[in-house]
Design an enzyme around this catalytic site. Structure first.
Site, short mmCIF file in Angstrom:
data_model
loop_
_atom_site.label_atom_id
_atom_site.label_comp_id
_atom_site.label_asym_id
_atom_site.label_seq_id
_atom_site.Cartn_x
_atom_site.Cartn_y
_atom_site.Cartn_z
CB SER A 87 -0.89 -0.01 1.25
OG SER A 87 -1.62 1.20 1.33
CE LYS A 139 -0.73 7.13 0.68
NZ LYS A 139 0.60 6.98 1.33
CG ASN A 183 -1.94 1.62 7.53
OD1 ASN A 183 -1.23 1.26 8.47
ND2 ASN A 183 -1.66 2.67 6.77
CB CYS A 234 -2.83 5.09 11.28
SG CYS A 234 -4.36 4.23 11.63
CG ASN A 236 3.09 0.74 7.75
OD1 ASN A 236 3.82 1.49 7.12
ND2 ASN A 236 1.78 0.81 7.72
N GLY A 275 8.50 -5.81 3.41
CA GLY A 275 9.58 -5.00 3.96
C GLY A 275 10.88 -5.32 3.25
N GLY A 286 7.13 -2.91 -2.15
CA GLY A 286 6.88 -1.47 -2.08
C GLY A 286 7.99 -0.68 -2.74
CB THR A 287 11.00 0.81 -1.22
OG1 THR A 287 10.24 1.24 -0.08
CG2 THR A 287 12.05 1.83 -1.52
#
Ligand SMILES: Cc1cc2nc3c(=O)[nH]c(=O)nc-3n(C[C@H](O)[C@H](O)[C@H](O)COP(=O)(O)OP(=O)(O)OC[C@H]3O[C@@H](n4cnc5c(N)ncnc54)[C@H](O)[C@@H]3O)c2cc1C
Ligand SMILES: Cc1cc2nc3c(=O)[nH]c(=O)nc-3n(C[C@H](O)[C@H](O)[C@H](O)COP(=O)(O)OP(=O)(O)OC[C@H]3O[C@@H](n4cnc5c(N)ncnc54)[C@H](O)[C@@H]3O)c2cc1C
Ligand SMILES: Cc1cc2nc3c(=O)[nH]c(=O)nc-3n(C[C@H](O)[C@H](O)[C@H](O)COP(=O)(O)O)c2cc1C
Ligand SMILES: Cc1cc2nc3c(=O)[nH]c(=O)nc-3n(C[C@H](O)[C@H](O)[C@H](O)COP(=O)(O)O)c2cc1C
Ligand code: FES
Ligand code: FES
Lengths: 319, 316, 316, 319
Positions: free
Chosen positions: B22, B44, B125, B128, B190, B241, B263-264
């Site tokens: 996400s 997202k 998620n 948060c 996350n 991750g 992700g990245t």
């Protein structure tokens, strides 16, 4: 696939079917809507219905360095041999370059660079860059034959209205790299270009010849000659509007110059386009790190420079 | 030999174990990646209201990693339902909607609101901040994880994935509480809270001061958390991750992940997910492994490998 | 201009803020580094009894980092007092002895035993498992940190440094409790629990399965923790995690560290500490900063930079 | 500073003062004690008392590649121009090389490599390596003129007793690289060398000529010729002991061969030295990742290969 005719379709509301048709007929790769990207996205998605023919429209590839030479004390020109898709870049679009390591520094993110030039056969793409940090120091190490992983073309480029007769290009710093290919696109479309190039010193006005070769009237303004101030640029532009006339402004690289242009555009009812910069991670609209605020008819709206731009409506841009 | 790449996450069958993380995925990626090739699509994180996200700069690069403080700019629920959902309806790939809210009730309401056709699963998620607990993220403690997961569970019939934070001191306990409260899968994890300072200005490199670290730098840490979680829960764990290659994905699956999120890596190699899918296939082929799902939890740990609890490193 | 590099850690004045991290330093380094140039010397953690350490392999490299599961091989207290201490007596640089024990009482006894001439300060490595609390490291919770620190405090008159673990969910609370219980300085932090898998064998890459991640990969995480701790305690914080260059050290000092420890970087550049000392001097010179200690806590944070608590990233 | 005379001081208990004196007189850089390093450390520390004259005894430097060529299908030879300190390496010592990135893989740790050769003027050091993973793949990319960060010489090397007349060197794989410079050291000391070199195939017996040029008797044994088995090697060694005679064994690279040698050494009351390998991080005794177990008179003791070795007493080594 590579099409060089650029058509501006001014269409705020067009039935999607018809639009899609129009686009196919025109063989046009990119269109410019006043209300941004949404329709273009829908269009892309429509094409997806027939999954068999999914094809990338942005290339991620290993291009090969043809040359990488200093053009003056500040800028270097990097010429790459690449795929036809990469070479189909339009003025104002950019690439994300995976810069090599230099002196033990490994830049983690890609670095955005405007296309400075492109050729169809053999396919090539060029960049003009200034060495400022780890990424560009890495670019500096490249020699002929080296591989470089490039990702592009990305973003929305400049658009020309074929009905225009005369336009003004006003740029500074790396902005000159971004505007340079627009001059030749205008020349091909039979539009006269007046290029006001700003730099610290006359020897740093890199692309002046390139603009001149495209038939542009070039006015260099520099800090060292005290000619680059907003007042002088404004004077030059008023002269142009009063004389030959001017249909649109194009700018990149200076928010001081942007404000001059915005004021004059408003005064004379002219349209304009501006290429903006912002730090980027993904370069293709995923991460929202490259947002800037825009004034959309009074509303302050945050937009992604990489995806909604980097070329935006001059009137909407904010410093 | 052909390799069966499909995996089952709860009731959801995915054509392969690879999906975006996400916040690192949007429709523009279809310029580079054929969405029909992915295991799932993950949006997202969206919120109920319109939100602008954090001040700039929002990213700063680090050795082998990225710190981001994007926050959750969101155009809100209505925009999502009207404009985003239809875009994804065109793909056969299941759509997972990531949601967030600052309260338990907010979470439950949002989950209910997105439990509509076109949504295949909800990813909560919960990394948060919970404004009812002083801004501490829900997923920091087993208690608030259990509370929010229970509320989510009773508000939706869709598969419920809960995304944990790596910043807690006991992720296995948090994982267990999410399972107990009805989560169908866990996303581990996350970003890791981090910081960088700009030495030109002596100011934080990020507008938000703190941000979340992602990318290869965090892989060994998150891999460990996946291993710890998968050992104590029966529901699937989705690893997330620092995964950048098929080998990374294989490590996560061996450690117990049923699927992985990327992700990245997509920022560095935009077609990373497709390369990883192809790579997992090759990995299995070379080793005569007929199904990618055979990798899941395949880590070989012998008795003698079990750490000597009393003196285990790096709890030096 | 000349730069005053000295810093004061509690009652201890160091000629400069740079010292080795425990476990990455031994007498052999004097072949490469002049120990008289360092701010302090810090021993590998010692224990009361002889210990062998963990099974091999004990290290595995990662992108920008290292996972180690060395454990604490120790020749025991007597060997330390008889054989190691005399070696270091020859240097004017203060010697910090790192100690560890599996119980509160063991810690107190060991601290008492090493409170002898030649030892300038004690660094209590409380990131090790507390066998009285099920093997959970002392530094995981404020409560057990407070207990062990109090016991240490009453057993020694030497400056007491307490080394925290980054694996806790609330390092600021742990830092406060160590301060409350009488620590004179905090070392932030030890390694981050991590894992890697050998894809040739499908077994853990480390004999101990889990290990601790160190090196540049962890720097952004530990820098954040130094910032969080320095904000809430009045005692000096010594930063430790991923510091490889003078710029890294400067970031840690700006974030609030009074001094820094260099670990893994020494494995890559054996003279890293000396390079960092020289680099800090240059850094200050170029910026007309007369004292290195002026950097400490020099981070400029404006009101507007304060994160919007309710929606702060990466607690997305 | 560079001294080429090697002296073995057999001294289990020597008063420290006297030892220190003896060493200064002998100008000896490294000594070999039965009870390990402790005394050597004390000695180093004594020198420290006068702080002004602290000097590094291990160099961390940027050396320059002179050549880097394949010697056969498996091994490459890397010759570096370096400092005098680095070139003072002794047979059996090693360097930690900071291998460059290759194909996007950046090896984080340094990689240990035995010295394969050294020259005093101009100072040079050589390595013989096999490409096996990220680090050695990085080494493979080096070309003449490239910089390489090297750290060494490290560890305890081989020691020769000048009273010896004949020694046997038994090596396999990369072990041949480690033993090679010992052959020329023995030649200089007038000690005859019998080298039993083991490899998979005859063409992989890389250093055979190098051993021969030092006047060694070379016996190649290979898997492909079925001559490399322990039984055959034992037969060759028994022949040597019965014939010319043998004062000491030196070995590296095979625990199977190690066991043969240990057995024969015990049987004939011979001494021996073995160079051992272990994964390393620091290379200089700080991290304890490179430990191996040794049998010290019945006690199993864990010692650091980088610091207490890599050369150990053959009798104490365990597989
Ligand atoms: C759409 C676009 C087109 C561009 N075109 C050109 C061009 O044609 N020629 C040219 O010389 N430069 C151009 N730039 C700027 C160029 O991207 C930066 O100079 C470059 O990223 C600097 O990287 P670095 O590692 O050398 O510097 P560093 O300062 O070390 O970079 C650190 C980080 O900041 C980012 N960054 C630094 N400066 C800029 C900047 N001006 N804009 C965006 N991000 C930045 C980097 O990408 C990186 O993430 C363009 C930027 C954008 C957004
Ligand atoms: C004292 C010593 C001397 C050596 N001398 C030589 C020599 O002269 N020539 C030669 O070819 N090789 C030699 N080796 C082995 C050499 O260090 C390894 O081949 C090399 O480290 C492999 O690195 P890589 O990245 O290519 O392989 P990878 O397998 O990718 O390495 C992964 C990790 O394992 C370690 N590793 C892998 N193999 C070995 C090994 N055999 N010994 C120790 N660590 C290892 C690496 O250092 C690295 O940390 C020596 C090893 C030691 C300890
Ligand atoms: C730019 C960026 C934005 C992110 N936004 C979100 C988000 O909105 N919701 C969320 O749950 N995670 C978000 N994340 C975290 C990722 O989903 C993922 O958990 C994390 O980046 C680790 O995976 P990676 O190392 O593969 O990137 C974001 C990460 C990045 C880098
Ligand atoms: C090989 C190794 C051994 C270590 N041993 C110890 C130890 O005995 N005691 C301790 O408190 N920390 C130990 N540490 C942790 C370091 O002191 C330091 O906290 C950590 O490595 C982070 O710093 P760095 O990134 O600079 O290495 C060790 C670290 C490494 C890499
Ligand atoms: S750079 Fe990622 S959205 Fe623009
Ligand atoms: S490699 Fe560090 S002690 Fe040997």
């Amino acid at each position: 696939m590579p099409v060089s005719i650029q058509i501006l379709i001014i269409a705020t509301t067009v039935a999607k079917k018809r639009l899609s048709l129009a686009i196919e007929i025109a063989l046009c790769k990119a269109v410019f809507f006043r209300d941004g990207r949404r329709m273009l996205q829908n269009l892309t998605l429509t094409n997806h219905d027939a999954q068999e023919d999914w094809r990338p429209t942005v290339s991620t590839e290993t291009a090969v360095v043809l040359s990488n030479k200093a053009v003056n004390g500040e800028y270097r020109r990097l010429v790459m041999s690449c795929s036809a898709l990469a070479a189909s870049a339009e003025p104002g679009q950019f690439f994300q370059l995976l810069c090599p390591e230099s002196a033990g520094e490994k830049p983690f993110l890609r670095r955005p660079m405007s296309v400075y030039g492109m050729r169809k056969a053999p396919p090539e793409v060029e960049f003009l860059y200034k060495v400022t940090g780890a990424g560009t120091r890495g670019l500096e190490t490249l020699v002929q034959g080296d591989p470089l992983d490039i990702f592009g073309p990305l973003g929305v480029g400049f658009k020309l209205d074929l009905s225009w007769r005369s336009i003004a290009l006003v740029g500074r710093g790396a902005g000159l790299a971004t505007l340079a290919p627009l001059a030749s696109m205008a020349a091909q479309a039979g539009i006269h270009v007046t290029a006001i190039l700003s730099a610290r010193r006359p020897d740093l006005l890199v692309s002046a010849d390139l603009f001149r070769n495209c038939g542009a009237d070039v006015v260099g303004v520099t800090d060292s000659e005290a000619t680059s101030g907003p007042a002088n640029v404004e004077k030059i532009l008023r002269g142009l509007i009063a004389g030959r006339g001017c249909d649109a402004f194009f700018t990149c690289g200076s928010s001081r110059l942007m404000r001059v242009l915005q004021r004059l555009a408003a005064e004379f009812g002219l349209v304009g386009q501006i290429a903006m910069e912002q730090q980027m991670a993904c370069g293709i609209g995923l991460c929202h790190c490259c947002v800037r605020d825009f004034n959309m008819n009074g509303d302050i709206v945050s937009r992604r420079v990489c995806w909604d731009g980097p070329v935006f409506d001059l009137a909407e841009a904010m410093p | 030999m052909s390799v069966d790449l499909s995996v089952t996450v709860g009731t959801l069958r995915l054509r392969n174990p690879v999906m975006p993380a996400s916040g690192t995925f949007a429709e523009g990626l279809d310029n580079v990646v054929d969405f029909e090739k992915l295991g799932a699509l993950v949006t997202k994180t969206i919120t109920h209201e319109l939100r602008t996200g954090n001040p700039l700069p929002r990213v700063v690069e680090q050795p082998s990693g990225l710190i981001n403080s994007i926050g959750i700019p969101s155009k809100g629920l209505d925009h999502f339902v009207e404009h985003m959902l239809p875009l994804y309806a065109r793909y056969s790939t299941p759509l997972v909607v990531s949601i967030s809210a600052p309260t338990v009730e907010g979470f439950a309401n949002l989950a209910r609101a997105v439990s509509i056709p076109g949504v295949a699963a909800i990813e909560a998620n919960i990394s948060c901040p919970n404004i009812e607990e002083d801004g501490k993220a829900f997923a920091m403690t087993p208690e608030s994880t259990e509370r929010v997961t229970s509320a989510l569970r009773s508000s939706t019939g869709l598969p419920l994935w809960v995304k944990l934070t790596p910043n807690t001191g006991d992720i296995a306990a948090v994982a267990r509480s999410a399972e107990r409260a009805g989560a169908n899968a866990l996303v581990v994890a996350n970003t890791i809270l981090a910081m960088a300072i700009d030495l030109k200005t002596f100011r934080p490199s990020l507008g938000n001061i703190l941000g979340g670290l992602s990318g290869p730098a965090v892989k060994p840490i998150i891999l460990r958390q996946v291993y710890q979680c998968a050992k104590v829960v029966a529901i699937p764990v989705i690893g997330c991750g620092g995964i950048a290659t098929a080998k990374d994905a294989a490590e996560f699956m061996l450690a117990g992940a049923t699927a992985v999120q990327v992700g990245t890596a997509t920022f560095i190699q935009p077609d990373a997910m497709v390369r990883i899918i192809d790579g997992i296939k090759q990995f299995c082929l070379h080793r005569d492994i007929p199904r990618a799902s055979d990798l899941v939890g395949g880590l070989v740990v012998e008795e003698s490998d079990e750490p000597d609890m009393a003196w285990m490193e790096p709890a030096q």
